[in-house]
Each structure stands twice: as structure tokens, then as C-alpha cells.
Design an enzyme around this catalytic site. Structure first.
Site, short mmCIF file in Angstrom:
data_model
loop_
_atom_site.label_atom_id
_atom_site.label_comp_id
_atom_site.label_asym_id
_atom_site.label_seq_id
_atom_site.Cartn_x
_atom_site.Cartn_y
_atom_site.Cartn_z
CB CYS A 1 39.40 37.33 46.49
SG CYS A 1 40.50 36.95 45.11
CG HIS B 1 37.88 41.67 45.09
ND1 HIS B 1 38.68 41.54 46.20
CD2 HIS B 1 38.36 40.80 44.20
CE1 HIS B 1 39.63 40.64 45.97
NE2 HIS B 1 39.44 40.17 44.76
CD GLU C 1 37.35 43.80 48.60
OE1 GLU C 1 36.27 43.25 48.31
OE2 GLU C 1 38.46 43.29 48.36
#
Lengths: 78, 226
Positions: free
Chosen positions: B84, B194, B196
Site C-alpha cells: 500500500c 494488505h 498482513e
């Protein structure tokens, strides 16, 4: 000396912000508005305006997606 | 194997990135003012709003001492993953081709999307297969991938498009539905989704783990052959 840097989206790159402003102007009744582009203005005091294009290339603009124009204002105060 | 996760003023996903990395290896935070990466094996540039996203997203962060060290690390072949805002920073730093523009909709988008693995032959995707579909969230305002036509052709021809939004799921108007790209050397990758935030089934998907597992496997394979 005052330098004014005008930064706008490069020709051919979709500018949704400009399009939204154009639609808003039209809906307010302003006819005959087209090709609206929204960019940024950076104004700075510089000793050597000849260095401003380099500042644009390295930081102020992203030459891949933006065009810039440097306007040096005369020091009217003298 | 140790991941280093950068932390800028304005980062907000560095702790999730750190925890995601720790599922697969050791991981530590690196402060943006540090010029020393502390001998880490891979670097993650996390999401957020580094330096307030002033001027342009990622424009200021690229000049931080830590990013100068990351550029040296990348030029030496070290693996770097930008997520990002991290993707934006890597593009601004010239470590990845292209740029991220405001979403076509001009809206902040926050939703789960399907992304397809295009190239699984990289340090970032090696534990997946081409065509695998990963469910990963996106959350951004400036995620529309742009590169000039010539560059896009080169990216496709060189296998540098690693992830693509599934048909009908492009959240931002990215050209050719590109969700993630790598550099020509295949050691620097950036993506808008994302991973994560998708490492635990508790939050709906663990598909994002593929990227961290791949990087860990890549580094361990390098160590094994050294």
C-alpha cells in the site's frame, strides 16, 4: 525571489477530480465548461530560481504522471 | 531469517506487518531515521500515511535515511516488499516502475478482494501457483496503478505483473487490473492489497500469508545453498 510551481496531471491521464469538478460546475448552471484539471500550487522563496526545475524533477512533481510549470514572480518590493 | 519492517511517522500497518512476518520468521521494526538496517534478510515497507502523505503519497518518505539504506539493500539484490503506502514509496523511489494515482471513484475503498497470482516464480509468490486466487483486503484512496503503455507491455512480457484483481473486482481503476508488480530483478515487489491483514482465519482469510511464507522460504533456500 518568489517562484510559483503549477503542477497538473499529465495529458491523457484520467483526472477523476477534474471530472468531478466539471460535473459540479455544470450542475450549478455554468455552461460551456470543459477540460477541467485539478492540480497543485507550490509557492516558494528562492535565492536561485534556476534551480527550481531540478526541485520539480526530484520532489515537487512526479514527472511520470504530472506536468509542471515554473513561474518566477518579479520582486516588486525591490 | 529476519524481516525488517520500516516505521515512518504516519505508518499505521507496521505492527500488523511485524506480526504477520513473525508467523514465518523473526522480525523487527526499523525506525525511519536509522541508516542501518541491522543485517535483516528482507525488508517490508508497510502501509499508512508516511509523513502525512504530504505533496504526494510516498514522496517524502523516499528521502528518509532508512529508505536510502533500503535502496542500497535492494540494489544489492535484497528482497523488499512494499504494501500500500509502501508500494507508493517504492514507486516514488524509482525502485518499482509506475505510480499510484487517486482511485477512479475518488473514494476511499475498504473491502475484501480476490487477487489472482499471475507469476509464481518470484521470491514473493513461490509458495503459490499461477492462477491461485487470494482473498486479501484493500483499503486506500490512492491505489490506481498507472504506467505508460510501453512500460505496461514490458511488465507483462517480463513476468513482472505478479498479482491482478479478479475479473470485476478492480477497486480503484488500476490499468490492466494490476494489483502487484515487481522490478526487473524480481527482488522488489509492491502491492496495494494488505496481505498482513489476512494471515489468520479469524479475520476471514489467511491467504496473505503466502507472501511472507514465500519470502521466508526464499531466504532460507539462499542460506541453504550458500
Amino acid at each position: 525571489m518568489t517562484a510559483r510551481v503549477l503542477i497538473r496531471p499529465k495529458e491523457g491521464i484520467l483526472d477523476p477530480s477534474g471530472q468531478a469538478v466539471e460535473r459540479a460546475l455544470t450542475s450549478l448552471g455554468f455552461q460551456g465548461v470543459s477540460e477541467v484539471k485539478v492540480g497543485r500550487l507550490v509557492e516558494l522563496e528562492v535565492d536561485d530560481p534556476a534551480r527550481v526545475p531540478e526541485m520539480c524533477e526530484r520532489l515537487l512533481a512526479n514527472p511520470l504522471i504530472e506536468d509542471y510549470e515554473v513561474v518566477v514572480l518579479e520582486d516588486v518590493a525591490g | 531469517m529476519t524481516f525488517g519492517v520500516l516505521r515512518f511517522p504516519g505508518s499505521c500497518d507496521e505492527v500488523d506487518a511485524l506480526l504477520a512476518c513473525r508467523r514465518f520468521a523473526d522480525a523487527e521494526l526499523i525506525w525511519h531515521g536509522d541508516r542501518d538496517l541491522g543485517g535483516v534478510d528482507a525488508v517490508v515497507v508497510p502501509g499508512g500515511f508516511s509523513y502525512g502523505d504530504y505533496l504526494r503519497a510516498g514522496a517524502i518518505a523516499r528521502f528518509s535515511p532508512a529508505m536510502e539504506a533500503v535502496a542500497d539493500f535492494a540494489h544489492a539484490g535484497g528482497p523488499v516488499l512494499g504494501i500500500c503506502n509502501g508500494f507508493q514509496v517504492l514507486c516514488e523511489a524509482g525502485l518499482l516502475p509506475g505510480a499510484l494515482l487517486p482511485n477512479e471513484s475518488l473514494r476511499f475503498v475498504c473491502r475484501q478482494v480476490d487477487v489472482e497470482v499471475v507469476n509464481a516464480d518470484t521470491p514473493f509468490t513461490r509458495t503459490s501457483r499461477p492462477g491461485d486466487v487470494l482473498s486479501i483486503p484493500v483499503k486506500h484512496t490512492t491505489g490506481r496503478y498507472y504506467a505508460p503503455g510501453v512500460t505496461l507491455e514490458e511488465l507483462e512480457a517480463n513476468g513482472q505483473v505478479l498479482l491482478r484483481y479478479a475479473a470485476g473486482q478492480n477497486p480503484n481503476g488500476s490499468l490492466r487490473n494490476i494489483a502487484g508488480v515487481c522490478n526487473q530483478g524480481r527482488n522488489v515487489m509492491g502491492l496495494m492489497p494488505h496481505p498482513e491483514h489476512a494471515v489468520d482465519p479469524l479475520t476471514g482469510s489467511a491467504d496473505g500469508g503466502v507472501l511472507f511464507a514465500s519470502l521466508a522460504a526464499h531466504v532460507e533456500a539462499l542460506v541453504a545453498t550458500a
